[in-house]
Design an enzyme around this catalytic site. Structure first.
Site, PDB file in Angstrom:
ATOM      1  N   ALA A 205       1.034  -0.671  -0.235  1.00  0.00           N
ATOM      2  CA  ALA A 205       0.113   0.437   0.243  1.00  0.00           C
ATOM      3  C   ALA A 205       0.512   1.085  -0.418  1.00  0.00           C
ATOM      4  CB  ALA A 205      -1.183   0.161   1.679  1.00  0.00           C
TER       5      ALA A 205
ATOM      6  N   GLY B 116       0.744  -5.502   0.563  1.00  0.00           N
ATOM      7  CA  GLY B 116       0.364  -5.862   0.237  1.00  0.00           C
ATOM      8  C   GLY B 116       0.334  -6.110  -1.321  1.00  0.00           C
TER       9      GLY B 116
ATOM     10  N   GLU C 180       0.779  -9.987  -0.548  1.00  0.00           N
ATOM     11  CA  GLU C 180      -0.186 -10.641  -0.289  1.00  0.00           C
ATOM     12  C   GLU C 180      -1.896 -11.000  -1.792  1.00  0.00           C
ATOM     13  OE1 GLU C 180      -1.283  -7.260   3.360  1.00  0.00           O
ATOM     14  OE2 GLU C 180      -2.338  -9.213   3.480  1.00  0.00           O
TER      15      GLU C 180
ATOM     16  N   GLU D 215       4.585  -4.541   7.590  1.00  0.00           N
ATOM     17  CA  GLU D 215       4.002  -4.494   7.654  1.00  0.00           C
ATOM     18  C   GLU D 215       3.934  -4.025   9.476  1.00  0.00           C
ATOM     19  OE1 GLU D 215       2.948  -6.565   6.436  1.00  0.00           O
ATOM     20  OE2 GLU D 215       1.275  -6.085   4.641  1.00  0.00           O
TER      21      GLU D 215
HETATM   22  C1  LIG Z   1      -3.411  -0.822   6.726  1.00  0.00           C
HETATM   23  C2  LIG Z   1      -4.289  -0.146   6.816  1.00  0.00           C
HETATM   24  C3  LIG Z   1      -5.163  -0.158   5.812  1.00  0.00           C
HETATM   25  C4  LIG Z   1      -6.876   0.245   6.296  1.00  0.00           C
HETATM   26  C5  LIG Z   1      -7.942   0.414   4.997  1.00  0.00           C
HETATM   27  C6  LIG Z   1      -8.039  -1.102   4.796  1.00  0.00           C
HETATM   28  C7  LIG Z   1      -7.528  -1.676   3.224  1.00  0.00           C
HETATM   29  C8  LIG Z   1      -7.471  -3.283   3.159  1.00  0.00           C
HETATM   30  C9  LIG Z   1      -6.993  -3.483   2.310  1.00  0.00           C
HETATM   31  C10 LIG Z   1      -5.142  -1.860   2.402  1.00  0.00           C
HETATM   32  C11 LIG Z   1      -3.727  -2.787   1.748  1.00  0.00           C
HETATM   33  C12 LIG Z   1      -3.516  -2.704   3.942  1.00  0.00           C
HETATM   34  C13 LIG Z   1      -2.505  -4.332   3.968  1.00  0.00           C
HETATM   35  C14 LIG Z   1      -1.489  -3.555   2.952  1.00  0.00           C
HETATM   36  C15 LIG Z   1      -0.241  -2.562   3.615  1.00  0.00           C
HETATM   37  C16 LIG Z   1       1.374  -2.258   3.249  1.00  0.00           C
HETATM   38  O1  LIG Z   1       1.180  -2.961   2.501  1.00  0.00           O
HETATM   39  S1  LIG Z   1       1.309  -1.119   4.177  1.00  0.00           S
HETATM   40  C17 LIG Z   1       3.188  -1.256   2.771  1.00  0.00           C
HETATM   41  C18 LIG Z   1       4.316  -2.432   2.767  1.00  0.00           C
HETATM   42  N1  LIG Z   1       5.484  -1.974   2.279  1.00  0.00           N
HETATM   43  C19 LIG Z   1       6.635  -1.813   2.705  1.00  0.00           C
HETATM   44  O2  LIG Z   1       6.700  -1.495   3.710  1.00  0.00           O
HETATM   45  C20 LIG Z   1       7.652  -1.878   1.700  1.00  0.00           C
HETATM   46  C21 LIG Z   1       8.275  -0.344   2.197  1.00  0.00           C
HETATM   47  N2  LIG Z   1       9.520  -0.185   0.932  1.00  0.00           N
HETATM   48  C22 LIG Z   1      10.527  -0.574   1.410  1.00  0.00           C
HETATM   49  O3  LIG Z   1      10.771  -1.113   2.490  1.00  0.00           O
HETATM   50  C23 LIG Z   1      11.691  -0.270   0.241  1.00  0.00           C
HETATM   51  O4  LIG Z   1      11.039   0.791  -0.904  1.00  0.00           O
HETATM   52  C24 LIG Z   1      12.196  -1.340   0.035  1.00  0.00           C
HETATM   53  C25 LIG Z   1      11.486  -2.417  -0.989  1.00  0.00           C
HETATM   54  C26 LIG Z   1      13.436  -2.426   0.518  1.00  0.00           C
HETATM   55  C27 LIG Z   1      13.168  -0.643  -1.228  1.00  0.00           C
HETATM   56  O5  LIG Z   1      14.248  -0.439  -0.745  1.00  0.00           O
HETATM   57  P1  LIG Z   1      15.738   0.666  -1.716  1.00  0.00           P
HETATM   58  O6  LIG Z   1      16.079   0.041  -2.983  1.00  0.00           O
HETATM   59  O7  LIG Z   1      16.308   1.609  -0.799  1.00  0.00           O
HETATM   60  O8  LIG Z   1      14.278   1.878  -2.617  1.00  0.00           O
HETATM   61  P2  LIG Z   1      13.404   3.482  -1.665  1.00  0.00           P
HETATM   62  O9  LIG Z   1      13.968   4.263  -1.655  1.00  0.00           O
HETATM   63  O10 LIG Z   1      12.929   2.551  -0.393  1.00  0.00           O
HETATM   64  O11 LIG Z   1      12.220   3.183  -2.270  1.00  0.00           O
HETATM   65  C28 LIG Z   1      12.198   4.171  -3.770  1.00  0.00           C
HETATM   66  C29 LIG Z   1      10.862   4.995  -3.318  1.00  0.00           C
HETATM   67  O12 LIG Z   1      10.018   4.254  -3.431  1.00  0.00           O
HETATM   68  C30 LIG Z   1       9.093   4.998  -2.773  1.00  0.00           C
HETATM   69  N3  LIG Z   1       8.258   3.958  -2.462  1.00  0.00           N
HETATM   70  C31 LIG Z   1       8.985   2.163  -1.954  1.00  0.00           C
HETATM   71  N4  LIG Z   1       7.915   1.519  -0.910  1.00  0.00           N
HETATM   72  C32 LIG Z   1       6.682   2.233  -0.680  1.00  0.00           C
HETATM   73  C33 LIG Z   1       5.278   2.623  -0.319  1.00  0.00           C
HETATM   74  N5  LIG Z   1       4.695   0.968   0.137  1.00  0.00           N
HETATM   75  N6  LIG Z   1       4.880   3.317  -0.627  1.00  0.00           N
HETATM   76  C34 LIG Z   1       4.894   4.277  -1.201  1.00  0.00           C
HETATM   77  N7  LIG Z   1       6.371   4.275  -1.840  1.00  0.00           N
HETATM   78  C35 LIG Z   1       6.682   3.989  -1.162  1.00  0.00           C
HETATM   79  C36 LIG Z   1      10.684   5.519  -1.555  1.00  0.00           C
HETATM   80  O13 LIG Z   1       9.430   6.090  -0.642  1.00  0.00           O
HETATM   81  C37 LIG Z   1      10.870   5.994  -2.604  1.00  0.00           C
HETATM   82  O14 LIG Z   1      10.519   6.855  -2.781  1.00  0.00           O
HETATM   83  P3  LIG Z   1      10.873   8.821  -3.095  1.00  0.00           P
HETATM   84  O15 LIG Z   1      11.787   8.541  -1.662  1.00  0.00           O
HETATM   85  O16 LIG Z   1      10.748   9.452  -3.373  1.00  0.00           O
HETATM   86  O17 LIG Z   1      11.872   7.471  -4.657  1.00  0.00           O
END
Ligand SMILES: CCCCCCCCCCCCC/C=C/C(=O)SCCNC(=O)CCNC(=O)[C@H](O)C(C)(C)COP(=O)(O)OP(=O)(O)OC[C@H]1O[C@@H](n2cnc3c(N)ncnc32)[C@H](O)[C@@H]1OP(=O)(O)O
Length: 263
Positions: A70, A114, A117, A137
């Site tokens: 997400a 997600g 998932e 998460e």
């Molecule tokens: C649960 C609340 C919802 C309630 C409503 C109910 C609806 C039910 C359905 C909704 C779904 C809920 C269930 C799901 C929840 C989730 O998925 S929570 C998010 C989980 N994901 C993460 O935690 C991954 C986060 N990302 C990272 O850890 C890293 O990006 C990486 C994968 C390890 C890679 O690292 P690296 O190579 O260093 O790249 P980065 O610089 O981190 O990333 C590049 C750019 O991408 C952006 N980014 C990465 N992941 C996300 C993300 N998940 N959301 C938004 N943006 C993301 C990151 O910020 C970088 O952006 P810039 O800095 O602008 O370049």
């Protein structure tokens, strides 16, 4: 005068060729999903699942990401309206899980939260060697909120699933393959060609039989055993009258490879 905004750039691209539908998610920078992407994905997948000319669906990301989960920026400002707009992510997975055809998750890059998932709702998971997968998460003060807490234990067993979600760590492709979270790991430079070959193989199998098998297996999860066995037997009776069953049985007797049409 109402300002005319350019149409939102599509984040979901679909191409159908040789009975294979490739659905590619592309929402820079990480293919994180927001309400718009969810809506596009649902609008794309539903007709493909229903289209009997499509005999295999491939779901993939772009670049370093399959789906990073997400959109954390969206979740940080989660309004009541956005919460409800995010929930169809669960419906997206149900469309994949119930599609009457093989669905292949091509994990080209990071599949997290997600995104991981989403891959659990697919039938086959093939991962690029440099990709990672996990349920981080817990590190955000959350836990998998779109099927992970239900599908992961069914796949790996409750203990290992709980540990993965409690630790929230990312697994390498090889680790994921070792524990059975993914089915195959492919070197990055061979990944696209391998996915094309696999998709063609899946599209050549008896699609109707695969679709019915998915339904019977899912029904068996909730039905008492005797009813599940009845559903299984009824399913085979339905299939025995199909063109593919006639072809499969005759091909064996003719000592030749079968040519299935998916019906
Ligand atoms: C649960 C609340 C919802 C309630 C409503 C109910 C609806 C039910 C359905 C909704 C779904 C809920 C269930 C799901 C929840 C989730 O998925 S929570 C998010 C989980 N994901 C993460 O935690 C991954 C986060 N990302 C990272 O850890 C890293 O990006 C990486 C994968 C390890 C890679 O690292 P690296 O190579 O260093 O790249 P980065 O610089 O981190 O990333 C590049 C750019 O991408 C952006 N980014 C990465 N992941 C996300 C993300 N998940 N959301 C938004 N943006 C993301 C990151 O910020 C970088 O952006 P810039 O800095 O602008 O370049």
């Amino acid at each position: 005068m109402t300002p005319s905004f350019p149409p939102l750039a599509a984040s979901v691209h679909a191409a159908v060729a040789d009975a294979v539908a490739v659905v590619r998610i592309e929402r820079p920078p990480a293919n994180a999903f927001d309400p718009a992407l969810i809506a596009e994905l649902l609008d794309t997948l539903k007709p493909l699942a229903a289209n009997t000319d499509v005999r295999c669906i491939v779901l993939r990301g772009t670049g370093r990401f399959f789906v990073a989960g997400a959109d954390i920026r969206v979740m940080r400002e989660l309004s009541e309206e956005t919460q409800h707009a995010m929930r169809p992510w669960i419906e997206v997975q149900q469309v994949l899980e119930t599609a009457p055809k093989p669905v292949l998750a091509a994990l080209n890059g990071h599949a997290l939260g997600g995104g991981a998932e989403l891959s659990l709702a697919c039938d086959v998971r093939v991962m690029a060697a440099s990709a990672s997968i996990g349920f981080p998460e817990i590190g955000l003060g959350l836990f998998p909120g779109a099927g992970g807490s239900q599908r992961l234990p069914r796949l790996l067993g409750a203990h290992r699933a709980k540990l993965l979600m409690m630790e929230g760590r990312r697994l390498s492709a090889d680790e994921a393959r070792q524990i059975g979270l993914v089915d195959e790991v492919v070197p990055d430079d061979e990944f696209d060609a391998r996915i094309d070959r696999l998709a063609a193989e899946w599209a050549a199998r008896p699609t109707a039989a695969i679709g019915l098998l998915k339904r019977v297996v899912e029904a068996g999860r909730t039905l008492p055993l005797d009813q599940a066995l009845d559903a299984e037997f009824a399913g085979v009776l339905d299939l025995i009258r199909t063109a593919d069953a006639a072809e499969g049985l005759q091909a064996f007797l003719d000592k030749r490879p079968p040519h299935f049409t998916g019906r």
